[in-house]
Design a protein around this motif. Structure first.
Motif, PDB file in Angstrom:
ATOM      1  N   TYR A  45     -61.956 -66.586  17.282  1.00 45.55           N
ATOM      2  CA  TYR A  45     -62.462 -67.906  17.812  1.00 45.55           C
ATOM      3  C   TYR A  45     -62.671 -68.462  16.396  1.00 45.55           C
ATOM      4  O   TYR A  45     -61.874 -69.901  16.168  1.00 45.55           O
ATOM      5  CB  TYR A  45     -63.691 -68.106  18.024  1.00 45.55           C
ATOM      6  N   ALA A  46     -63.472 -68.414  15.505  1.00 45.83           N
ATOM      7  CA  ALA A  46     -63.625 -68.723  14.192  1.00 45.83           C
ATOM      8  C   ALA A  46     -63.647 -68.336  12.818  1.00 45.83           C
ATOM      9  O   ALA A  46     -63.935 -66.904  13.106  1.00 45.83           O
ATOM     10  CB  ALA A  46     -65.245 -69.716  14.265  1.00 45.83           C
ATOM     11  N   ASN A  47     -63.471 -68.833  11.848  1.00 48.86           N
ATOM     12  CA  ASN A  47     -63.280 -67.562  10.047  1.00 48.86           C
ATOM     13  C   ASN A  47     -64.429 -67.995   9.521  1.00 48.86           C
ATOM     14  O   ASN A  47     -65.428 -69.833   9.852  1.00 48.86           O
ATOM     15  CB  ASN A  47     -62.297 -67.998   9.165  1.00 48.86           C
ATOM     16  N   VAL A  48     -65.365 -67.921   9.613  1.00 47.67           N
ATOM     17  CA  VAL A  48     -66.565 -67.813   8.483  1.00 47.67           C
ATOM     18  C   VAL A  48     -66.758 -68.098   6.742  1.00 47.67           C
ATOM     19  O   VAL A  48     -66.015 -66.582   6.532  1.00 47.67           O
ATOM     20  CB  VAL A  48     -67.390 -66.670   8.619  1.00 47.67           C
ATOM     21  N   ARG A  60     -54.251 -57.522   8.161  1.00 46.39           N
ATOM     22  CA  ARG A  60     -54.095 -55.907   8.859  1.00 46.39           C
ATOM     23  C   ARG A  60     -52.392 -55.209   9.491  1.00 46.39           C
ATOM     24  O   ARG A  60     -51.268 -56.132   9.319  1.00 46.39           O
ATOM     25  CB  ARG A  60     -54.216 -56.856  10.590  1.00 46.39           C
ATOM     26  N   GLU A  61     -52.881 -54.055  10.257  1.00 49.12           N
ATOM     27  CA  GLU A  61     -51.169 -53.647  10.365  1.00 49.12           C
ATOM     28  C   GLU A  61     -50.301 -54.346  11.395  1.00 49.12           C
ATOM     29  O   GLU A  61     -51.046 -54.814  12.072  1.00 49.12           O
ATOM     30  CB  GLU A  61     -51.916 -51.981  11.125  1.00 49.12           C
ATOM     31  N   ASP A  62     -49.253 -54.346  10.777  1.00 43.81           N
ATOM     32  CA  ASP A  62     -48.477 -55.394  12.186  1.00 43.81           C
ATOM     33  C   ASP A  62     -48.539 -56.154  10.862  1.00 43.81           C
ATOM     34  O   ASP A  62     -47.797 -57.855  12.600  1.00 43.81           O
ATOM     35  CB  ASP A  62     -48.256 -54.498  12.867  1.00 43.81           C
ATOM     36  N   ASP A  63     -49.196 -56.899  10.759  1.00 46.60           N
ATOM     37  CA  ASP A  63     -49.019 -58.493  11.033  1.00 46.60           C
ATOM     38  C   ASP A  63     -49.491 -59.360   9.700  1.00 46.60           C
ATOM     39  O   ASP A  63     -49.976 -58.776   8.422  1.00 46.60           O
ATOM     40  CB  ASP A  63     -50.604 -58.408  11.832  1.00 46.60           C
ATOM     41  N   PRO A  64     -48.370 -59.915   9.278  1.00 47.61           N
ATOM     42  CA  PRO A  64     -48.505 -60.216   7.538  1.00 47.61           C
ATOM     43  C   PRO A  64     -49.401 -61.887   7.222  1.00 47.61           C
ATOM     44  O   PRO A  64     -49.723 -61.414   6.278  1.00 47.61           O
ATOM     45  CB  PRO A  64     -47.261 -61.709   7.508  1.00 47.61           C
ATOM     46  N   ALA A  65     -50.093 -61.893   8.580  1.00 52.85           N
ATOM     47  CA  ALA A  65     -50.898 -62.953   8.166  1.00 52.85           C
ATOM     48  C   ALA A  65     -52.492 -63.128   7.034  1.00 52.85           C
ATOM     49  O   ALA A  65     -52.954 -61.679   8.344  1.00 52.85           O
ATOM     50  CB  ALA A  65     -51.683 -64.227   9.334  1.00 52.85           C
ATOM     51  N   VAL A  66     -53.313 -63.527   6.570  1.00 53.82           N
ATOM     52  CA  VAL A  66     -54.239 -62.960   6.257  1.00 53.82           C
ATOM     53  C   VAL A  66     -55.447 -63.955   6.602  1.00 53.82           C
ATOM     54  O   VAL A  66     -55.169 -64.835   6.932  1.00 53.82           O
ATOM     55  CB  VAL A  66     -54.387 -62.927   4.774  1.00 53.82           C
ATOM     56  N   THR A  67     -56.673 -63.189   6.268  1.00 53.53           N
ATOM     57  CA  THR A  67     -57.938 -63.709   7.280  1.00 53.53           C
ATOM     58  C   THR A  67     -59.189 -63.811   6.698  1.00 53.53           C
ATOM     59  O   THR A  67     -58.718 -63.407   5.294  1.00 53.53           O
ATOM     60  CB  THR A  67     -58.016 -63.784   8.932  1.00 53.53           C
ATOM     61  N   THR A  68     -59.883 -63.765   6.687  1.00 53.43           N
ATOM     62  CA  THR A  68     -61.594 -64.285   6.651  1.00 53.43           C
ATOM     63  C   THR A  68     -62.423 -62.721   6.363  1.00 53.43           C
ATOM     64  O   THR A  68     -61.505 -62.302   7.659  1.00 53.43           O
ATOM     65  CB  THR A  68     -62.424 -65.795   6.325  1.00 53.43           C
ATOM     66  N   PRO A  69     -63.140 -62.273   5.729  1.00 55.13           N
ATOM     67  CA  PRO A  69     -63.440 -60.605   5.858  1.00 55.13           C
ATOM     68  C   PRO A  69     -64.853 -61.163   6.794  1.00 55.13           C
ATOM     69  O   PRO A  69     -64.660 -60.068   7.389  1.00 55.13           O
ATOM     70  CB  PRO A  69     -63.813 -60.467   4.915  1.00 55.13           C
ATOM     71  N   VAL A  70     -65.136 -62.123   7.167  1.00 54.57           N
ATOM     72  CA  VAL A  70     -66.340 -62.060   8.671  1.00 54.57           C
ATOM     73  C   VAL A  70     -65.940 -63.348   9.234  1.00 54.57           C
ATOM     74  O   VAL A  70     -65.322 -64.079   8.870  1.00 54.57           O
ATOM     75  CB  VAL A  70     -67.463 -63.228   7.907  1.00 54.57           C
ATOM     76  N   ARG A  71     -65.122 -63.065  10.819  1.00 55.38           N
ATOM     77  CA  ARG A  71     -64.500 -63.313  11.758  1.00 55.38           C
ATOM     78  C   ARG A  71     -65.863 -63.908  12.927  1.00 55.38           C
ATOM     79  O   ARG A  71     -66.799 -63.199  12.982  1.00 55.38           O
ATOM     80  CB  ARG A  71     -63.639 -62.954  12.102  1.00 55.38           C
TER      81      ARG A  71
END
Length: 246
Positions: A45-48, A60-71
């Motif tokens: 839902y959201a990135n912190v 994540r495995e099999d996913d090139p997109a990066v995200t924040t460590p807290v979500r």
């Protein structure tokens, strides 16, 4: 800049219950929260973005997109939000992170459920679970019929900072404290948290067979994070007895 960046504007929440999963003793909060996200197929839902969180990117495995460590993950049908954290929070930053999230609680009318492990050596008895509260949170604890703590104690780390923030602001909130293995990830204690604490409070029904059947796999998957927490125990969210005169 501190903010909660919403990714899915189609998600509608009324007055959600939030389950907090910062890493701590036995990783019980993280294991319980991760399990609920998977079991209820919750939406990212959201990135912190809070001052004080480590400036790292997660992939994540099999996913090139990066995200924040807290979500934040959401289940609008259950009016449920889960905070997933892949990193510990430094004690010097705990108050900043707590204040950042508390502002979002205000904006959304969120009722937070904070999770903490109380280090106890494992034996044949099931782990005990206790409830603590701020504001009118005791009403939610009554739904779970939880025992009060048998001894004085304190909650530290980001979870303790958020409880302190809730206390200062008079916010309704609860804390669930479960006896946990002080050295290793503890799926059994996480299962107790869900079945006897989170589900009765949030009004959810979460299947937990996988936590028992896959206990060894879960421990192995979480062990590296657990080792990092042991190397810097002051960063853990944890409950501990007060070893002093009152």
């Amino acid at each position: 800049m501190a903010r909660i960046s919403v990714l899915d504007g189609d998600v509608t929440l009324e007055e959600p219950t939030l389950v907090e999963g910062f890493p701590g003793v036995g990783l019980v909060g993280k294991i319980a929260t991760d399990h609920m996200i998977d079991a209820h197929e919750m939406t990212h839902y959201a990135n912190v973005h809070c001052d004080g969180l480590p400036p790292v990117a997660v992939y994540r495995e099999d996913d090139p997109a990066v995200t924040t460590p807290v979500r934040l993950y959401a289940d609008p049908d259950r009016d449920l939000v889960a905070l997933r954290s892949d990193v510990p929070v430094h004690p010097n930053a705990a108050a900043e992170v707590a204040g950042c999230l508390d502002s979002w609680f205000d904006d959304t009318g969120t009722f937070p459920v904070f999770l903490s492990g109380l280090g106890r050596e494992k034996d044949e008895e099931p782990p005990e679970l206790y409830g603590i509260a701020t504001g009118e949170g005791g009403e939610a604890l009554s739904r779970a019929e939880l025992s009060s703590p048998p001894e004085a104690g304190l909650v530290s780390g980001p979870t303790g900072a958020m409880l302190a923030e809730a206390l200062e602001r008079g916010r309704d909130a609860v804390g669930l404290v479960v006896e946990s293995d002080p050295q290793f990830p503890d799926p059994e204690a996480a299962r107790r948290l869900i079945l006897d604490g989170i589900d009765p409070i949030a009004g959810t029904e979460t299947p937990t067979d996988g936590l028992v059947d896959q206990a060894t796999e879960i421990r192995d998957a979480k062990q590296k994070l657990a080792e990092r927490m042991q190397q810097a125990t002051e960063e853990s969210s944890q409950a501990e007895p007060l070893k002093m005169f009152q």
